[in-house]
Structures are given as C-alpha cells and as structure tokens.
Design a protein around this motif. Structure first.
Motif, PDB file in Angstrom:
ATOM      1  N   MET A  42      -1.646  -9.100   6.581  1.00 39.23           N
ATOM      2  CA  MET A  42      -1.123  -8.642   5.336  1.00 39.23           C
ATOM      3  C   MET A  42      -1.267  -9.761   4.678  1.00 39.23           C
ATOM      4  O   MET A  42      -1.137 -10.442   3.933  1.00 39.23           O
ATOM      5  CB  MET A  42       0.621  -8.466   5.923  1.00 39.23           C
ATOM      6  N   ARG A  43      -1.990  -8.701   3.391  1.00 42.32           N
ATOM      7  CA  ARG A  43      -1.669  -8.967   1.647  1.00 42.32           C
ATOM      8  C   ARG A  43      -0.640  -8.806   1.413  1.00 42.32           C
ATOM      9  O   ARG A  43      -0.375  -7.831   1.069  1.00 42.32           O
ATOM     10  CB  ARG A  43      -3.493  -8.673   1.255  1.00 42.32           C
ATOM     11  N   PHE A  44       0.036  -9.144   0.097  1.00 44.67           N
ATOM     12  CA  PHE A  44       1.514  -8.990  -0.718  1.00 44.67           C
ATOM     13  C   PHE A  44       0.623  -8.291  -1.859  1.00 44.67           C
ATOM     14  O   PHE A  44      -0.257  -8.669  -2.435  1.00 44.67           O
ATOM     15  CB  PHE A  44       1.457 -10.226  -1.199  1.00 44.67           C
ATOM     16  N   ALA A  65      12.759 -10.782  -2.461  1.00 44.95           N
ATOM     17  CA  ALA A  65      14.040  -9.952  -1.643  1.00 44.95           C
ATOM     18  C   ALA A  65      13.304  -8.709  -1.896  1.00 44.95           C
ATOM     19  O   ALA A  65      11.739  -8.516  -2.347  1.00 44.95           O
ATOM     20  CB  ALA A  65      14.735 -10.075  -1.921  1.00 44.95           C
ATOM     21  N   CYS A  66      13.606  -7.180  -0.366  1.00 45.20           N
ATOM     22  CA  CYS A  66      12.692  -6.200  -1.044  1.00 45.20           C
ATOM     23  C   CYS A  66      13.416  -5.411  -1.821  1.00 45.20           C
ATOM     24  O   CYS A  66      14.218  -5.769  -2.744  1.00 45.20           O
ATOM     25  CB  CYS A  66      13.752  -5.306   0.663  1.00 45.20           C
ATOM     26  N   PRO A  67      12.717  -4.539  -2.303  1.00 46.64           N
ATOM     27  CA  PRO A  67      11.634  -4.501  -1.244  1.00 46.64           C
ATOM     28  C   PRO A  67      10.152  -4.247  -2.086  1.00 46.64           C
ATOM     29  O   PRO A  67      10.245  -4.731  -3.226  1.00 46.64           O
ATOM     30  CB  PRO A  67      11.852  -2.429  -1.291  1.00 46.64           C
ATOM     31  N   THR A  68       9.249  -4.676  -0.978  1.00 48.40           N
ATOM     32  CA  THR A  68       7.789  -5.403  -0.998  1.00 48.40           C
ATOM     33  C   THR A  68       6.687  -4.169  -0.696  1.00 48.40           C
ATOM     34  O   THR A  68       7.121  -3.766   1.142  1.00 48.40           O
ATOM     35  CB  THR A  68       7.707  -6.526  -0.746  1.00 48.40           C
ATOM     36  N   LEU A  69       5.338  -4.456  -0.898  1.00 53.73           N
ATOM     37  CA  LEU A  69       4.449  -3.354  -0.130  1.00 53.73           C
ATOM     38  C   LEU A  69       3.329  -4.219   0.329  1.00 53.73           C
ATOM     39  O   LEU A  69       3.327  -5.440  -0.951  1.00 53.73           O
ATOM     40  CB  LEU A  69       4.265  -2.620  -1.660  1.00 53.73           C
ATOM     41  N   TYR A  70       2.895  -3.918   1.528  1.00 55.38           N
ATOM     42  CA  TYR A  70       1.876  -4.825   1.624  1.00 55.38           C
ATOM     43  C   TYR A  70       1.012  -4.365   2.115  1.00 55.38           C
ATOM     44  O   TYR A  70       1.164  -3.045   2.697  1.00 55.38           O
ATOM     45  CB  TYR A  70       2.299  -5.590   3.276  1.00 55.38           C
ATOM     46  N   GLU A  71      -0.728  -4.448   2.252  1.00 60.88           N
ATOM     47  CA  GLU A  71      -1.326  -4.045   2.436  1.00 60.88           C
ATOM     48  C   GLU A  71      -2.304  -4.767   4.036  1.00 60.88           C
ATOM     49  O   GLU A  71      -2.430  -6.244   3.519  1.00 60.88           O
ATOM     50  CB  GLU A  71      -3.177  -3.323   1.412  1.00 60.88           C
ATOM     51  N   THR A  72      -2.972  -3.396   4.660  1.00 58.85           N
ATOM     52  CA  THR A  72      -2.769  -4.211   6.043  1.00 58.85           C
ATOM     53  C   THR A  72      -4.202  -4.764   6.241  1.00 58.85           C
ATOM     54  O   THR A  72      -5.472  -4.092   5.669  1.00 58.85           O
ATOM     55  CB  THR A  72      -2.478  -4.097   7.433  1.00 58.85           C
ATOM     56  N   VAL A  91       5.350  -1.332   4.600  1.00 58.78           N
ATOM     57  CA  VAL A  91       6.924  -1.587   3.986  1.00 58.78           C
ATOM     58  C   VAL A  91       8.174  -2.505   3.672  1.00 58.78           C
ATOM     59  O   VAL A  91       8.505  -1.876   5.414  1.00 58.78           O
ATOM     60  CB  VAL A  91       7.790  -0.404   3.426  1.00 58.78           C
ATOM     61  N   GLN A  92       8.723  -3.419   3.031  1.00 59.47           N
ATOM     62  CA  GLN A  92       9.647  -4.217   3.805  1.00 59.47           C
ATOM     63  C   GLN A  92      10.909  -3.544   3.239  1.00 59.47           C
ATOM     64  O   GLN A  92      10.719  -3.988   1.521  1.00 59.47           O
ATOM     65  CB  GLN A  92       9.527  -4.903   3.725  1.00 59.47           C
ATOM     66  N   ALA A 148      11.558   4.148  11.677  1.00 59.57           N
ATOM     67  CA  ALA A 148      12.451   3.000  11.050  1.00 59.57           C
ATOM     68  C   ALA A 148      11.873   4.290   9.527  1.00 59.57           C
ATOM     69  O   ALA A 148      10.983   3.879   9.287  1.00 59.57           O
ATOM     70  CB  ALA A 148      13.291   1.720  10.479  1.00 59.57           C
ATOM     71  N   ALA A 149      12.835   4.266   8.397  1.00 62.85           N
ATOM     72  CA  ALA A 149      12.772   4.502   7.298  1.00 62.85           C
ATOM     73  C   ALA A 149      14.071   3.274   6.139  1.00 62.85           C
ATOM     74  O   ALA A 149      15.136   2.999   6.250  1.00 62.85           O
ATOM     75  CB  ALA A 149      13.667   5.799   6.973  1.00 62.85           C
ATOM     76  N   VAL A 150      13.038   3.362   5.129  1.00 66.28           N
ATOM     77  CA  VAL A 150      13.622   2.178   4.358  1.00 66.28           C
ATOM     78  C   VAL A 150      12.989   2.761   2.851  1.00 66.28           C
ATOM     79  O   VAL A 150      12.551   3.976   2.740  1.00 66.28           O
ATOM     80  CB  VAL A 150      12.790   0.816   3.895  1.00 66.28           C
ATOM     81  N   GLU A 151      13.880   2.610   1.875  1.00 61.80           N
ATOM     82  CA  GLU A 151      14.708   3.230   0.566  1.00 61.80           C
ATOM     83  C   GLU A 151      13.218   2.201  -0.372  1.00 61.80           C
ATOM     84  O   GLU A 151      13.640   0.698  -0.350  1.00 61.80           O
ATOM     85  CB  GLU A 151      15.265   3.404   0.423  1.00 61.80           C
ATOM     86  N   VAL A 152      12.330   3.399  -0.844  1.00 60.55           N
ATOM     87  CA  VAL A 152      11.789   1.900  -2.005  1.00 60.55           C
ATOM     88  C   VAL A 152      12.166   2.326  -3.014  1.00 60.55           C
ATOM     89  O   VAL A 152      11.722   3.736  -3.674  1.00 60.55           O
ATOM     90  CB  VAL A 152      10.434   2.055  -1.379  1.00 60.55           C
ATOM     91  N   PRO A 153      11.951   2.076  -4.131  1.00 59.92           N
ATOM     92  CA  PRO A 153      11.936   2.103  -5.666  1.00 59.92           C
ATOM     93  C   PRO A 153      10.499   3.145  -6.177  1.00 59.92           C
ATOM     94  O   PRO A 153       9.702   2.741  -5.702  1.00 59.92           O
ATOM     95  CB  PRO A 153      11.930   1.295  -6.858  1.00 59.92           C
ATOM     96  N   ARG A 154      10.843   3.818  -6.652  1.00 57.50           N
ATOM     97  CA  ARG A 154       9.215   5.176  -7.356  1.00 57.50           C
ATOM     98  C   ARG A 154       9.251   4.192  -8.207  1.00 57.50           C
ATOM     99  O   ARG A 154       7.906   3.874  -8.276  1.00 57.50           O
ATOM    100  CB  ARG A 154      10.081   5.938  -7.885  1.00 57.50           C
ATOM    101  N   GLU A 155       9.300   3.012  -8.750  1.00 55.42           N
ATOM    102  CA  GLU A 155       8.802   2.224  -9.664  1.00 55.42           C
ATOM    103  C   GLU A 155       7.764   1.227  -9.093  1.00 55.42           C
ATOM    104  O   GLU A 155       6.647   0.708  -9.823  1.00 55.42           O
ATOM    105  CB  GLU A 155       9.455   1.762 -10.639  1.00 55.42           C
ATOM    106  N   LEU A 156       8.144   1.067  -7.728  1.00 49.82           N
ATOM    107  CA  LEU A 156       7.472  -0.444  -7.684  1.00 49.82           C
ATOM    108  C   LEU A 156       6.249   0.331  -6.785  1.00 49.82           C
ATOM    109  O   LEU A 156       5.229   0.408  -7.126  1.00 49.82           O
ATOM    110  CB  LEU A 156       7.840  -0.578  -5.596  1.00 49.82           C
ATOM    111  N   LEU A 157       6.235   1.804  -6.606  1.00 53.17           N
ATOM    112  CA  LEU A 157       4.954   2.903  -5.613  1.00 53.17           C
ATOM    113  C   LEU A 157       4.075   3.229  -6.838  1.00 53.17           C
ATOM    114  O   LEU A 157       2.489   2.977  -6.459  1.00 53.17           O
ATOM    115  CB  LEU A 157       5.295   4.249  -5.093  1.00 53.17           C
TER     116      LEU A 157
END
Length: 86
Positions: free
Chosen positions: A3-5, A14-21, A28-29, A50-59
């Motif tokens: 994975m790449r950050f 800290a969470c939330p964080t996105l990675y590309e594989t 999604v962390q 599992a479901a995780v919540e991610v801020p719209r701004e991150l996406l």
C-alpha cells in the motif's frame, strides 16, 4: 499486497487515512462504525466486512490529488452540490 499512503485529515498519523494498493484498490483506515442506527442502514454486509466513517473533506482532497485532470468543481465541498454541466 503493498500500500501507498494517500493522505489523512488527522494530526500525527491518526485515523482516518486512505491508501492505494498495488492491486488498484483503496484501503480506508478509520474507527469502526458502532452506532446501531447507522449500522442498520448498511446493506449486504458480508462476514469479515466492517464500515468506517471518513470525513468528506478527506475523500475530496484525495480525489483532487489522484485525479488531477478532473475539474475542481467535480468535487464539491459540504454545502455545495455538483452541477450536471461540470
């Protein structure tokens, strides 16, 4: 799988964080969603999912970085809506 950050909206990694594989997927962390009402709204959750919540701004921020050829107006911020013509 490797994975790449991609990014985070949190301080100090800290969470939330996105990675590309290396398989072309996104990981999604984040904190596990535990609200019973929200969990009841999920559909077709398989064993092990599992479901995780991610801020719209991150996406939207990651989308701007990963898809630089897409107009910025294609990624609306809170309170705005995308236009069918943009």
């Amino acid at each position: 799988m490797r994975m790449r950050f991609l990014g985070s909206t949190s301080e100090a990694g800290a969470c939330p964080t996105l990675y590309e594989t290396d398989r072309g997927t996104i990981v999604v962390q984040g904190l596990r969603l535990t609200d019973p009402d929200a969990l009841a709204d999920l559909r077709d959750v398989l064993d092990g999912e599992a479901a995780v919540e991610v801020p719209r701004e991150l996406l939207t921020e990651i989308a701007r970085r990963v898809l630089p050829d897409i107009p910025a107006t294609a990624f609306p911020t809170l309170g705005s809506t995308p236009s069918a013509t943009t």
